[in-house]
Design an enzyme around this catalytic site. Structure first.
Site, PDB file in Angstrom:
ATOM      1  N   ILE A 120       0.846  -1.187   0.000  1.00 12.71           N
ATOM      2  CA  ILE A 120       0.000   0.000   0.000  1.00 12.71           C
ATOM      3  C   ILE A 120       0.884   1.240   0.000  1.00 12.71           C
ATOM      4  O   ILE A 120       1.784   1.361   0.829  1.00 12.71           O
ATOM      5  CB  ILE A 120      -0.921   0.034   1.238  1.00 12.71           C
ATOM      6  CG1 ILE A 120      -1.749  -1.249   1.325  1.00 12.71           C
ATOM      7  CG2 ILE A 120      -1.829   1.265   1.197  1.00 12.71           C
ATOM      8  CD1 ILE A 120      -2.533  -1.391   2.624  1.00 12.71           C
ATOM      9  N   THR A 153       4.030   1.639   2.864  1.00  9.15           N
ATOM     10  CA  THR A 153       5.027   2.544   2.293  1.00  9.15           C
ATOM     11  C   THR A 153       4.606   3.997   2.483  1.00  9.15           C
ATOM     12  O   THR A 153       3.422   4.321   2.520  1.00  9.15           O
ATOM     13  CB  THR A 153       5.248   2.273   0.780  1.00  9.15           C
ATOM     14  OG1 THR A 153       4.120   2.740   0.031  1.00  9.15           O
ATOM     15  CG2 THR A 153       5.489   0.794   0.501  1.00  9.15           C
ATOM     16  N   ASP A 194       8.810   6.872  -2.542  1.00  9.27           N
ATOM     17  CA  ASP A 194       8.337   8.122  -3.125  1.00  9.27           C
ATOM     18  C   ASP A 194       7.865   7.764  -4.529  1.00  9.27           C
ATOM     19  O   ASP A 194       8.678   7.489  -5.413  1.00  9.27           O
ATOM     20  CB  ASP A 194       9.475   9.140  -3.167  1.00  9.27           C
ATOM     21  CG  ASP A 194       9.074  10.456  -3.821  1.00  9.27           C
ATOM     22  OD1 ASP A 194       7.941  10.560  -4.358  1.00  9.27           O
ATOM     23  OD2 ASP A 194       9.897  11.386  -3.812  1.00  9.27           O
ATOM     24  N   ASN A 206      -2.500   4.301  -3.299  1.00  5.89           N
ATOM     25  CA  ASN A 206      -3.231   5.252  -2.482  1.00  5.89           C
ATOM     26  C   ASN A 206      -2.516   6.599  -2.364  1.00  5.89           C
ATOM     27  O   ASN A 206      -3.157   7.602  -2.094  1.00  5.89           O
ATOM     28  CB  ASN A 206      -3.454   4.656  -1.084  1.00  5.89           C
ATOM     29  CG  ASN A 206      -3.973   5.680  -0.126  1.00  5.89           C
ATOM     30  OD1 ASN A 206      -5.102   6.122  -0.222  1.00  5.89           O
ATOM     31  ND2 ASN A 206      -3.124   6.105   0.811  1.00  5.89           N
ATOM     32  N   TYR A 226      -6.336  18.652  -8.559  1.00  5.08           N
ATOM     33  CA  TYR A 226      -6.511  17.370  -7.880  1.00  5.08           C
ATOM     34  C   TYR A 226      -7.582  16.546  -8.596  1.00  5.08           C
ATOM     35  O   TYR A 226      -7.380  15.365  -8.906  1.00  5.08           O
ATOM     36  CB  TYR A 226      -6.902  17.606  -6.419  1.00  5.08           C
ATOM     37  CG  TYR A 226      -7.224  16.343  -5.667  1.00  5.08           C
ATOM     38  CD1 TYR A 226      -6.210  15.545  -5.158  1.00  5.08           C
ATOM     39  CD2 TYR A 226      -8.545  15.937  -5.464  1.00  5.08           C
ATOM     40  CE1 TYR A 226      -6.494  14.372  -4.464  1.00  5.08           C
ATOM     41  CE2 TYR A 226      -8.841  14.773  -4.776  1.00  5.08           C
ATOM     42  CZ  TYR A 226      -7.815  13.993  -4.285  1.00  5.08           C
ATOM     43  OH  TYR A 226      -8.109  12.835  -3.611  1.00  5.08           O
ATOM     44  N   LYS A 276      -7.193  12.887 -10.575  1.00  4.14           N
ATOM     45  CA  LYS A 276      -7.953  11.696 -10.190  1.00  4.14           C
ATOM     46  C   LYS A 276      -8.852  11.231 -11.337  1.00  4.14           C
ATOM     47  O   LYS A 276      -9.059  10.023 -11.521  1.00  4.14           O
ATOM     48  CB  LYS A 276      -8.764  11.953  -8.917  1.00  4.14           C
ATOM     49  CG  LYS A 276      -7.886  12.097  -7.680  1.00  4.14           C
ATOM     50  CD  LYS A 276      -7.105  10.815  -7.400  1.00  4.14           C
ATOM     51  CE  LYS A 276      -6.365  10.871  -6.081  1.00  4.14           C
ATOM     52  NZ  LYS A 276      -5.773   9.591  -5.701  1.00  4.14           N
TER      53      LYS A 276
END
Length: 185
Positions: free
Chosen positions: A11, A37, A59, A86, A151, A155
Site C-alpha cells: 500500500i 510505504t 516516493d 493510495n 486534484y 484523479k
C-alpha cells in the site's frame, strides 16, 4: 501462519492519519502481511514493532524509489499479491492561478506515481498469472469543487487510466486492475 499462507499487500501513502494508514491496519487485521510505504518511515512509526508490517520508504514520484521498494519487497517476501495505489497529494487554489509546477507535482504523484508502480509490478503479477491492483480515486471526479481543479483532474485521469488498463488486461488476467470499492480479501 506461514508467510506463504498470507496475502502480501503493498500500500502506498501509509502516513499516519490517512486512508493508506487505515487500509494497512484493516488488511493486517484480515491476516495479510502489509508492505506499508510512505516517503518517510517516521510517518509510520506506530507500525514499526508489529510483525504484520514490512515498512518501506517509497516516493512514487521517483522511478528509482519504486524499483528499489519493489525489489526489496520481492527479495524479502517473494511476491506481491495486491497493490493499493493510495499515495496522493492535494493541490488547492483556483485552477487559473495555481502555479504550473504545483499542478505538475499533483499529476506526478496522483497519476504518474500510480502508473510507475503499475508498470513496475505488472510483470511480476503477469508471470504469476495472479494479483490485484487497486487505484484509489476520488469522489470529486463526480462532483468537482472550485478550489480542487488540479486534484480532480489528476484523479479523473487516474480513473480513465484504470478503466483502460482493466480492459486491456481482461483477456489475460483475472481482473488485475480495479477501481471502485475496496474489498478486504
Amino acid at each position: 501462519m506461514d508467510l506463504y499462507e498470507k496475502r502480501v499487500v503493498l500500500i502506498t501513502g501509509c502516513s499516519g492519519g490517512g486512508i493508506g494508514h487505515a487500509l494497512a491496519r484493516a488488511f493486517a487485521a484480515k491476516n495479510c502481511l502489509v508492505v506499508a510505504t510512505a516517503r518517510s518511515l517516521a510517518s509510520m512509526s506506530d507500525f514499526q514493532d508489529d510483525p504484520r508490517f514490512f515498512l518501506q520508504e517509497l516516493d512514487v514520484s521517483s522511478g528509482e524509489s519504486v524499483r528499489h521498494a519493489l525489489s526489496t519487497t520481492l527479495e524479502k517476501l517473494g511476491r506481491i499479491d495486491i497493490v493499493v495505489n493510495n499515495a496522493g497529494v492535494q493541490c488547492i487554489g483556483p485552477l487559473a492561478e495555481v502555479p504550473l509546477p504545483a499542478i505538475e507535482h499533483t499529476f506526478n504523484t496522483n497519476l504518474y506515481g500510480a502508473l510507475r508502480l503499475i508498470q513496475a509490478v505488472v510483470p511480476h503479477m503477469a508471470s504469476r498469472k495472479k494479483g490485484k491492483i487497486v487505484n484509489i480515486g476520488s469522489v470529486t471526479v463526480l462532483a468537482p469543487v472550485p478550489w480542487a481543479g488540479a486534484y480532480t483532474a489528476s484523479k479523473a485521469a487516474l480513473h480513465a487510466l484504470t478503466d483502460t488498463l482493466s480492459e486491456l488486461w481482461k483477456p489475460f488476467t483475472d481482473g488485475i486492475v480495479e477501481r471502485g470499492e475496496i474489498v478486504l480479501v
